[in-house]
Motif scaffolding. Structure first.
Motif, PDB file in Angstrom:
ATOM      1  N   GLU A   2       0.903  -1.124   0.019  1.00 19.28           N
ATOM      2  CA  GLU A   2      -0.102  -0.062  -0.116  1.00 19.28           C
ATOM      3  C   GLU A   2       0.611   1.447  -0.056  1.00 19.28           C
ATOM      4  OE1 GLU A   2      -2.433   2.215  -0.769  1.00 19.28           O
ATOM      5  OE2 GLU A   2      -3.441   0.375  -0.331  1.00 19.28           O
ATOM      6  N   CYS A  17       4.447   4.237   4.256  1.00 22.71           N
ATOM      7  CA  CYS A  17       3.939   3.540   3.553  1.00 22.71           C
ATOM      8  C   CYS A  17       4.806   2.701   2.630  1.00 22.71           C
ATOM      9  CB  CYS A  17       3.196   4.578   2.584  1.00 22.71           C
ATOM     10  SG  CYS A  17       1.940   5.544   3.327  1.00 22.71           S
ATOM     11  N   CYS A  44      -1.037   4.894   2.537  1.00 25.11           N
ATOM     12  CA  CYS A  44      -1.481   4.441   3.661  1.00 25.11           C
ATOM     13  C   CYS A  44      -1.624   5.899   4.627  1.00 25.11           C
ATOM     14  CB  CYS A  44      -0.107   3.792   4.445  1.00 25.11           C
ATOM     15  SG  CYS A  44       1.188   4.519   4.961  1.00 25.11           S
ATOM     16  N   SER A  58       2.221  -1.388   6.141  1.00 22.82           N
ATOM     17  CA  SER A  58       1.212  -0.444   5.682  1.00 22.82           C
ATOM     18  C   SER A  58       0.107  -1.005   5.036  1.00 22.82           C
ATOM     19  CB  SER A  58       2.042   0.540   4.576  1.00 22.82           C
ATOM     20  OG  SER A  58       2.284   0.174   3.456  1.00 22.82           O
TER      21      SER A  58
END
Length: 711
Positions: free
Chosen positions: A271, A279, A274, A284
């Motif tokens: 991801e 991230c 996030c 995440s």
């Protein structure tokens, strides 16, 4: 001047690249020798370069995970430390797990008494109750409550130091100061619990130290302290007549890189958008349920990086591959030297970091740099280059005892890496290990480069709150003055480099340290100090230092410029970039500055190629016409002041500066209001915290929407 032309078609045949196009268009290909395509003694250069899609695996000798032609995962190279001869294990950076360290030493100050377990429990219980009673008192203001609570905490720190972290966690959770998870993460002994215990043990919590601590915890507790009068001591008064060396007419190239923040745990496809933490990590990514391996991805992390993530290996190597075709410097045709203004390590949570993780990142980054950049690389340490993040303790905290030496593992190791790669000699390595990673070194062309550890004026370094009325408690300013005095005596020019800037909007440096640095700059500028360089903000910024502590902000009073280098990491909402300077070897004035970038917004649509790195702008071409600046004059502090005068008449120039500040990121907010324009001009003219805080606030960073209010 650099020549922004295309390479001859014969060399494109060598590259097996697409057909030649007109100057300024994008060309892709592999790196070629910078001795090719010589025009007037230097190679013709590209204005844009498409990095090859394939990962340059030859940079590292062996891999735990090797990226192949069809592999869309990040590499996991085998990193061998040339200083310790340690081979770092795969599990240290395996992106599919979230490690927790705990092997690093936890240091407490010695207790003033040998309490029994029962007595320590009673002390902790009474301390928590006392602090709750203080907080519930209606007759005191928040600042008084905070400092009174610190006094209670100090008693625990001095008599039962190992128990203070649990007190802090209990109060943090009980007051709702932060979430329970954040309280545990922040104040456990292995992260900031033990350092806070040291700080409270030695702090003057009833005085300025306590005000700094409370203001840092929350501005609703105590207002941020202002500058406390402190006069820097100089070995000699400023000479009545100063003389700057003559220009040589010969120019060299200097590369400026900053804030790579290599994320060795970057997970392609995780991801990238996030809402909390790092991230582009497995951590995440959301899953359909606790027992599921099925990830729920809203925005997959691209191979080359994303706006809410630090630099993956693919981005780091892409940037390095672009340097030769864009700037002409390489291993075979090196710059005079390269500056790296701090922050090698990713924005890692403390529980997943550790000394081994930091060492591994350092070795990896320097190995990549060594593979692409010739000549010496001079580096300053950043606030993310140690564990715990932001912290550096002064040697004098316990008279150079265990607490004063608790970060020497870092200074010793990284300075030995610099020596190993031939960038500094043994004497300079020894100096760096003694001065918190800072050192002074003479370049063969005559310039002296002085690097300093700016964590000692960084507002997030809790140890900087100790003896807050003495900004030189760590000795960094005494070291800097000593080296500048030597340079003045010998008629030598100096560049100073650190990580955390002293000015801009006034939110990074503590007022006392910032003011002391300003005094030093004024004493030795412009006849000794030619330029100053910072990093940290991730943005393209400049700050002007003036005479009379900045009280007279005119072109005549402008002394020297601090250049804040753009970051290689996209974090947060920025493009990836770096800079090249053209410098006269007599005066060491900058005559041209070229900034290059890659548009991170395009990384999700790359198909069969790597990212495009390209020239963003020439500083002279962008600003000289508006400032009516002569072609033969340097881009010095007077130049930049003239630019700010032009900005006062033309908000379009401010808007242009705002665009470049985020490296042309599509996510940067616009700066079109009168208040934003006034703020930007004021920030550029602010070399200190005090000056920056007096500016309109809310327009300092382009990494999020502006919060400032228009006039």
């Amino acid at each position: 001047m650099l020549k922004l032309e295309m390479w001859p078609i014969t060399h494109l045949f060598l590259l097996l690249a697409p057909s030649w196009t007109s100057p300024g268009s994008v060309v892709s290909g592999t790196t070629v020798s910078s001795t090719q395509s010589i025009t007037d003694g230097e190679p013709s250069l590209l204005s844009a370069f498409t990095v090859p899609a394939a990962f340059p695996t030859s940079v590292f000798q062996n891999y735990y995970v090797t990226p192949g032609p069809t592999t869309d995962s990040q590499p996991q190279p085998v990193i061998i430390d040339p200083v310790s001869n340690v081979t770092f294990p795969f599990n240290l950076t395996n992106p599919d797990r979230t490690p927790t360290h705990g092997l690093d030493p936890i240091l407490y100050p010695p207790a003033l008494a040998n309490l029994t377990y029962k007595d320590a429990n009673t002390l902790v219980h009474d301390a928590i109750n006392s602090i709750w009673a203080i907080l519930e008192t209606s007759t005191s203001d928040n600042c008084s409550k905070c400092t009174a609570s610190l006094l209670v905490g100090q008693t625990v720190a001095r008599f039962a130091p190992a128990r203070l972290p649990e007190v802090m966690i209990s109060l943090c959770i009980g007051t709702g100061f932060q979430t329970a998870a954040v309280c545990e993460q922040t104040y456990q002994a292995a992260t900031y619990g033990a350092p806070w215990t040291q700080v409270l043990t030695f702090a003057n919590v009833s005085g300025l130290d306590g005000q700094y601590i409370c203001a840092w915890l929350s501005p609703t507790f105590c207002p941020p302290p202002t500058v406390v009068p402190y006069k820097v001591q100089f070995p000699k008064p400023r000479p009545e007549k100063t003389k700057t060396p003559s220009r040589s007419g010969k120019r060299v190239k200097v590369l400026h890189l900053s804030d790579l923040h290599l994320d060795t745990r970057y997970k392609t496809g995780s991801e990238a958008n996030c809402t909390a933490g790092m991230c582009c990590r497995i951590s995440s990514t959301h899953f359909s349920n606790l027992n599921s391996t099925q990830a729920v991805i809203n925005q997959p992390a691209p191979l080359f990086g994303s706006y809410k993530c630090d630099s993956p290996y693919y981005l780091a190597l892409a940037a390095l591959q672009s340097i030769l075709p864009l700037t002409g410097v390489s291993i075979e045709n090196p710059p005079a030297f390269t500056l790296y203004s701090g922050d090698l390590v990713a924005h890692e949570i403390e529980s997943a970091s550790g000394r081994e993780y930091v060492h591994s990142t350092e070795v990896s980054v320097w190995q990549m740099f060594k593979a692409y950049i010739g000549g010496p690389i001079y580096a300053a340490l950043g606030n993310h280059d140690s564990v715990p993040t932001n912290l550096e303790s002064p040697h004098s905290i316990d008279r150079n005892g265990p607490l004063g030496q608790q970060f020497s593992w870092h200074y010793d190791h990284i300075s030995k890496l610099w020596e190993h790669y031939g960038w500094i000699d043994n004497a300079t390595q020894t100096q760096a290990s003694l001065h918190y990673g800072g050192y002074s070194i003479g370049h063969p062309l005559g310039l002296r480069i002085i690097t300093i550890n700016t964590d000692f004026w960084y507002q997030a370094n809790n140890f900087a709150f100790l003896h807050a009325d003495n900004p030189d408690y760590s000795g960094i300013f005494s070291f800097l003055v000593e080296e500048l005095q030597k340079a003045e005596d010998e008629g030598q020019r100096v560049w100073i480099m650190g990580h955390v800037p002293t000015g801009w909007q006034g939110q990074n440096a503590l007022p006392g340290g910032s003011d002391a640095f300003y005094q030093i700059i004024e004493r030795y500028s412009p006849h000794v100090i030619s330029n100053v360089f910072f990093g940290h903000t991730h943005e393209d910024q400049v700050s002007i230092f003036y005479s009379n502590n900045g009280t007279l902000q005119t072109a005549y009073d402008a002394l020297v410029t601090a250049w804040t280098g753009p970051s290689l990491t996209p974090l947060t909402n920025l493009n990836s970039g770096y800079r090249l300077y053209e410098v006269d070897t007599g005066t060491w004035e900058i005559f041209e500055a070229y900034t290059y970038y890659a548009d991170v917004n395009t990384f999700t649509t790359l198909n069969g190629t790597g990212p495009v790195f390209q020239l963003e702008y020439s500083t002279r071409e962008a600003y000289s016409p508006a400032g009516d600046w002569p072609e033969g004059e340097p881009l010095n502090a007077t130049f930049w002041h003239r630019v700010t005068e032009a900005m006062e008449k033309d908000k379009g120039l401010v808007s242009l500066f705002n665009t470049y500040q985020g490296k042309s990121s599509i996510r940067s907010p616009n700066c079109t209001s009168d208040a934003c324009a006034a703020g930007k001009i004021c920030y550029i003219r602010s070399g200190s915290t005090a000056l920056g805080r007096a500016c309109p606030q809310g327009f300092g960073s382009v990494q999020s929407p502006y919060t400032g209010v228009n006039f």
